[in-house]
Scaffold this active site. Sequence first.
Site, short mmCIF file in Angstrom:
data_model
loop_
_atom_site.label_atom_id
_atom_site.label_comp_id
_atom_site.label_asym_id
_atom_site.label_seq_id
_atom_site.Cartn_x
_atom_site.Cartn_y
_atom_site.Cartn_z
N LYS A 22 0.93 -1.00 -0.01
CA LYS A 22 0.18 0.01 -0.05
C LYS A 22 0.85 1.18 0.07
O LYS A 22 0.71 2.06 -0.91
CB LYS A 22 -0.73 -0.04 1.24
CG LYS A 22 -1.31 1.32 1.52
CD LYS A 22 -2.55 1.36 2.79
CE LYS A 22 -1.58 1.53 3.99
NZ LYS A 22 -1.52 2.93 4.50
N ASN A 23 2.00 1.26 0.76
CA ASN A 23 2.78 2.46 0.94
C ASN A 23 3.66 2.70 -0.21
O ASN A 23 4.43 3.79 -0.14
CB ASN A 23 3.44 2.55 2.53
CG ASN A 23 2.30 2.53 3.59
OD1 ASN A 23 1.02 2.89 3.26
ND2 ASN A 23 2.65 2.42 4.80
N CYS A 117 -4.88 12.15 12.89
CA CYS A 117 -5.64 10.81 12.98
C CYS A 117 -5.46 10.27 14.21
O CYS A 117 -4.70 10.78 15.14
CB CYS A 117 -5.11 9.90 11.56
SG CYS A 117 -3.55 9.18 12.17
N ARG A 122 0.51 14.30 12.94
CA ARG A 122 0.62 14.12 11.61
C ARG A 122 0.84 15.43 10.88
O ARG A 122 0.14 15.64 9.83
CB ARG A 122 -0.52 13.19 10.94
CG ARG A 122 -0.68 12.06 11.60
CD ARG A 122 0.07 10.92 11.64
NE ARG A 122 0.87 10.31 10.43
CZ ARG A 122 0.15 9.23 10.11
NH1 ARG A 122 -1.01 8.94 10.36
NH2 ARG A 122 0.43 8.91 8.88
N ASP A 305 4.74 0.56 11.89
CA ASP A 305 3.55 -0.03 11.63
C ASP A 305 3.34 -1.70 11.94
O ASP A 305 2.38 -2.04 11.61
CB ASP A 305 3.58 0.00 9.96
CG ASP A 305 3.30 1.26 9.40
OD1 ASP A 305 3.65 1.65 8.31
OD2 ASP A 305 3.19 2.26 10.38
N ARG A 397 -8.44 -1.02 4.81
CA ARG A 397 -7.59 0.20 4.17
C ARG A 397 -6.34 -0.24 3.74
O ARG A 397 -5.64 -0.05 2.57
CB ARG A 397 -7.50 1.32 5.01
CG ARG A 397 -8.66 2.03 5.37
CD ARG A 397 -8.23 3.30 6.40
NE ARG A 397 -7.10 3.98 5.45
CZ ARG A 397 -6.42 5.16 6.15
NH1 ARG A 397 -6.82 5.25 7.43
NH2 ARG A 397 -5.65 5.79 5.57
C1 EPZ Z 1 4.17 6.78 6.50
O1 EPZ Z 1 3.51 7.93 7.04
C2 EPZ Z 1 3.33 5.71 6.31
N1 EPZ Z 1 2.24 6.09 5.48
C3 EPZ Z 1 2.84 5.46 7.60
O2 EPZ Z 1 2.11 4.06 7.36
C4 EPZ Z 1 4.19 5.08 8.72
O3 EPZ Z 1 3.62 4.76 9.93
C5 EPZ Z 1 4.98 6.32 8.56
O4 EPZ Z 1 5.28 6.57 7.46
C6 EPZ Z 1 6.17 5.87 9.46
O5 EPZ Z 1 7.06 4.91 8.81
C7 EPZ Z 1 2.60 5.90 4.12
O6 EPZ Z 1 3.74 5.71 3.67
C8 EPZ Z 1 1.27 6.30 3.30
P1 EPZ Z 1 6.30 10.42 8.47
P2 EPZ Z 1 3.97 9.64 6.98
O7 EPZ Z 1 6.10 11.64 7.88
O8 EPZ Z 1 4.82 9.82 5.85
C9 EPZ Z 1 6.75 13.56 11.95
C10 EPZ Z 1 0.26 2.70 7.68
O9 EPZ Z 1 -0.36 2.07 8.92
N2 EPZ Z 1 6.65 14.67 10.76
O10 EPZ Z 1 7.34 9.43 7.97
O11 EPZ Z 1 2.63 10.37 7.25
C11 EPZ Z 1 5.65 12.90 12.24
O12 EPZ Z 1 4.82 13.59 12.95
C12 EPZ Z 1 0.67 4.10 7.80
O13 EPZ Z 1 0.42 2.21 6.66
C13 EPZ Z 1 6.59 16.17 11.02
O14 EPZ Z 1 6.98 16.52 12.09
O15 EPZ Z 1 4.77 9.39 8.30
C14 EPZ Z 1 6.08 11.64 12.80
O16 EPZ Z 1 6.59 11.87 13.91
C15 EPZ Z 1 0.55 4.81 9.12
N3 EPZ Z 1 6.62 16.90 9.95
C16 EPZ Z 1 7.35 11.65 12.09
O17 EPZ Z 1 7.80 12.46 11.36
C17 EPZ Z 1 6.28 16.37 8.70
O18 EPZ Z 1 6.12 17.21 7.74
C18 EPZ Z 1 7.56 10.47 10.89
O19 EPZ Z 1 6.45 10.84 9.94
C19 EPZ Z 1 6.25 15.06 8.49
C20 EPZ Z 1 6.31 14.11 9.50
#
Ligand code: EPZ
Length: 418
Positions: A22-23, A117, A122, A305, A397
């Site tokens: 998915k990701n 969420c 996020r 995850d 999902r």
């Molecule tokens: C991706 O989410 C995945 N989703 C998530 O999978 C996964 O848990 C996550 O990466 C971490 O591996 C998809 O790829 C669609 P991040 P993402 O930006 O990109 C902070 C699932 O279950 N951050 O890597 O949204 C954030 O708060 C989903 O399949 C900022 O501060 O996660 C977090 O603490 C859930 N500012 C950390 O970085 C930003 O602009 C990692 O978030 C962006 C993120």
Amino acid sequence: MQKLRINGGHSLKGELAISGSKNAALPIMAACLLCPNEIQIENVPNLRDIKTMSLLLSHMGATIEKGTENTIKINAKNINQKFAPYDLVKTMRASIVVLGPLLARFGEAIVSLPGGCSIGARPVNLHIEGLSAMGAKIEIKNGYIHAVASELKGCEFEFNPVSVTGTANLMMAASLAKGKTILDNSAKEPEIVNLGEFLITLGANISGLGTEQIIIEGVKSLKSECFKVIPDRIEAATFLIAALITRSNLKINNLIPDHLKEPIDILRGSGAKINVSRESIDIKPPEKIKPVSFKTEPYPGIPTDIQAQLMVLNILADGHSTIHETIFENRFMHVLELQRMGADISLSRNVASIKGIKGLKSAPVMATDLRASAALVLAALAAEGETIVDRIYHIDRGYENIDKKLSSIGAMVERIES
Ligand code: EPZ
């Protein structure tokens, strides 16, 4: 609303195949916005989030054609709306990955802020800061990101913290920007490598995939191609854990063991006997599950995850363990439901302390987010008796036909309308 009725407490057997990731599929679909020709993508999982992304792209004017099993064709020739509305984005936060491609190809985009969420706030500040560093003018108005860029220019940008979709957005935008972009502290996740490989197939000039520094030399345009999505390592890890907590010998096919190094290590630490082949894993449970303490980390560490799923393993282990969630601030929603099934867990900020118990008890439970619902399904498979898992749209999902896959290895699972 659909539920899953699960009669647990008995072992499973046989083998099953892992679906596409998915990701990886979601940003790859969004990347089709960069190219004005038809692109064929294979091994796309049949999931709610894929349907949402298809809806979003067609809302913008792209044509989406479902081909044979798990193949889709996307043609973004006639994009007439560079707009991602809140009512679609709020159901799938990953919609944010259309921002970079829209800006890169059309110089404009209006994308709803995804909002938080159940697992955390996020934020998308890094996406916005990175695109601004490439020359985009970005304003937040009434819950929407309004972005314009006459021309995106290469830049040097460092992520802090590592962001998976942030890296995806900037890598896609940089593919058509003028000059060189250096992304530091980039995500190394296999899904980002797969996206980068897809962009290179289309003609992008990218190096450093899988390392913390990705370098992109912008090109004028991208061509159409056919591409295959990698298998879903999170789904694979989920089913490996299912084998251990139901004391089953399983064979999991269609996976890339290299993407599962840390999860395999930790499952071996719990006593699992794991035999790795080129594209499959044979797993056998130990007599007694040993507790495994860990903290979640960006790839190649233990993925956040699978944190909820590994918690279920520790609940049934012979001893005490701790889990430290370092990525998201509220990713223990599954704890409350697992406690209702008899789990002995105490929380202190982002650390869960688990005392292993002999067995979980069946109970009606409710899913709160995608991976928490996977953990509840695992717990139900291990618990004696009937468990009803409510709100399983969360699980649909990210897991393709989970009830059919589980039934194919002997689980007593039934999807019911409430
Ligand atoms: C991706 O989410 C995945 N989703 C998530 O999978 C996964 O848990 C996550 O990466 C971490 O591996 C998809 O790829 C669609 P991040 P993402 O930006 O990109 C902070 C699932 O279950 N951050 O890597 O949204 C954030 O708060 C989903 O399949 C900022 O501060 O996660 C977090 O603490 C859930 N500012 C950390 O970085 C930003 O602009 C990692 O978030 C962006 C993120």
